[in-house]
Design a protein around this motif. Structure first.
Motif, mmCIF file in Angstrom:
data_model
loop_
_atom_site.group_PDB
_atom_site.id
_atom_site.type_symbol
_atom_site.label_atom_id
_atom_site.label_comp_id
_atom_site.label_asym_id
_atom_site.label_seq_id
_atom_site.Cartn_x
_atom_site.Cartn_y
_atom_site.Cartn_z
ATOM 1 N N GLU A 28 17.559 -55.820 44.100
ATOM 2 C CA GLU A 28 18.548 -54.778 44.324
ATOM 3 C C GLU A 28 19.932 -55.244 43.901
ATOM 4 O O GLU A 28 20.905 -55.107 44.633
ATOM 5 C CB GLU A 28 18.530 -54.347 45.785
ATOM 6 N N ILE A 34 25.276 -47.200 38.176
ATOM 7 C CA ILE A 34 24.878 -46.203 39.178
ATOM 8 C C ILE A 34 26.042 -45.227 39.367
ATOM 9 O O ILE A 34 27.173 -45.633 39.592
ATOM 10 C CB ILE A 34 24.502 -46.858 40.525
ATOM 11 N N TYR A 140 14.742 -46.870 35.931
ATOM 12 C CA TYR A 140 15.929 -46.069 36.230
ATOM 13 C C TYR A 140 15.509 -44.659 36.608
ATOM 14 O O TYR A 140 14.582 -44.109 36.008
ATOM 15 C CB TYR A 140 16.839 -45.977 35.002
ATOM 16 N N VAL A 141 16.216 -44.069 37.567
ATOM 17 C CA VAL A 141 16.086 -42.650 37.852
ATOM 18 C C VAL A 141 17.381 -42.005 37.361
ATOM 19 O O VAL A 141 18.478 -42.436 37.732
ATOM 20 C CB VAL A 141 15.880 -42.370 39.359
ATOM 21 N N ASP A 143 19.440 -38.286 36.705
ATOM 22 C CA ASP A 143 19.455 -36.905 37.195
ATOM 23 C C ASP A 143 19.605 -35.881 36.074
ATOM 24 O O ASP A 143 19.677 -36.228 34.895
ATOM 25 C CB ASP A 143 20.506 -36.728 38.302
ATOM 26 N N ARG A 149 21.045 -42.633 38.790
ATOM 27 C CA ARG A 149 21.120 -42.583 40.246
ATOM 28 C C ARG A 149 20.465 -43.774 40.928
ATOM 29 O O ARG A 149 20.740 -44.035 42.106
ATOM 30 C CB ARG A 149 20.482 -41.291 40.761
ATOM 31 N N TYR A 150 19.608 -44.492 40.197
ATOM 32 C CA TYR A 150 18.907 -45.618 40.816
ATOM 33 C C TYR A 150 18.435 -46.566 39.715
ATOM 34 O O TYR A 150 18.068 -46.121 38.627
ATOM 35 C CB TYR A 150 17.694 -45.101 41.602
ATOM 36 N N LYS A 151 18.460 -47.843 40.039
ATOM 37 C CA LYS A 151 17.929 -48.872 39.136
ATOM 38 C C LYS A 151 17.111 -49.851 39.970
ATOM 39 O O LYS A 151 17.583 -50.328 40.999
ATOM 40 C CB LYS A 151 19.071 -49.613 38.442
ATOM 41 N N HIS A 152 15.898 -50.116 39.487
ATOM 42 C CA HIS A 152 15.053 -51.108 40.151
ATOM 43 C C HIS A 152 14.770 -52.226 39.163
ATOM 44 O O HIS A 152 14.284 -51.974 38.064
ATOM 45 C CB HIS A 152 13.735 -50.488 40.625
ATOM 46 N N LYS A 164 11.815 -45.261 48.045
ATOM 47 C CA LYS A 164 13.074 -45.073 47.315
ATOM 48 C C LYS A 164 12.971 -44.056 46.189
ATOM 49 O O LYS A 164 13.771 -43.133 46.115
ATOM 50 C CB LYS A 164 13.562 -46.413 46.782
ATOM 51 N N VAL A 165 12.014 -44.235 45.294
ATOM 52 C CA VAL A 165 11.957 -43.397 44.095
ATOM 53 C C VAL A 165 11.572 -41.962 44.440
ATOM 54 O O VAL A 165 12.279 -41.017 44.062
ATOM 55 C CB VAL A 165 11.004 -44.009 43.042
ATOM 56 N N LEU A 168 14.262 -39.955 46.383
ATOM 57 C CA LEU A 168 15.428 -39.701 45.536
ATOM 58 C C LEU A 168 15.120 -38.620 44.502
ATOM 59 O O LEU A 168 15.898 -37.680 44.316
ATOM 60 C CB LEU A 168 15.877 -40.989 44.835
#
Length: 176
Positions: A28, A34, A140-141, A143, A149-152, A164-165, A168
């Motif tokens: 994380e 983000i 990555y998510v 939008d 909006r998210y990076k793993h 999480k994914v 979201l």
């Protein structure tokens, strides 16, 4: 005496910083991207080099970009999880094949299955650099407006997807 107190204070501060750092999850790592627009790109497709894809093609959709390579053992570990996401219909999953060759990547997909809606080919890793890729795999998510909006970092797990994914993506799809 005063110098000894400063040294002791500096030592204690260093110990506190290190102790806090050891408690952080290396998966994380905060990304400066983000909340910002996904970096622009236009790349050829892995399996159809004469066709191109841009992140702009996904505007209006919540989507997942999974960075992977055939030479990456953790990518094979996470592959069943990526496949389940794609099969669930949660969101379109786009692959970014990173610093790979078509001659290695295409047989890898044939052996292991191709869960991706499409795969872009980033042979030299330039787009990966723009996205701040530390190493593969990364996910990555993004939008509907093209905002990350998210990076793993590292292999996705069922737990990460569930906690999480999925929430979201569902929130983003509902207008959140």
């Amino acid at each position: 005496m005063n110098k000894a107190l400063w040294t002791l204070g500096a030592f204690i501060a260093l110990v506190v910083v290190l102790a806090v750092g050891l408690r952080l999850n290396p998966r994380e790592v905060p990304s400066p991207l983000i909340g910002k627009p996904a970096p622009p790109f236009e790349l050829p497709l892995l399996n159809e080099p004469d066709k191109r894809f841009s992140q702009k093609d996904m505007l209006g959709k919540v989507w997942i970009m999974n960075v992977w390579a055939s030479w990456c053992p953790p990518c094979l570990v996470e592959h069943p999880v990526v496949t389940r996401i794609a099969q669930s219909g949660l969101a379109p999953v786009v692959g970014l094949n990173y610093k790979d060759t078509r001659d290695e990547a295409l047989p890898w997909l044939k052996r292991n299955g191709d869960p991706y809606q499409l795969i872009v080919f980033d042979a030299n890793g330039r787009i990966g650099i723009d996205y701040g890729v530390y190493g593969v795999p990364e996910t990555y998510v993004i939008d509907r407006q093209g905002i990350i909006r998210y990076k793993h970092i590292g292999p996705l797990t069922a737990d990460v997807v569930q906690k999480k994914v999925e929430p979201l993506v569902k929130e983003l799809n509902s207008g959140g």
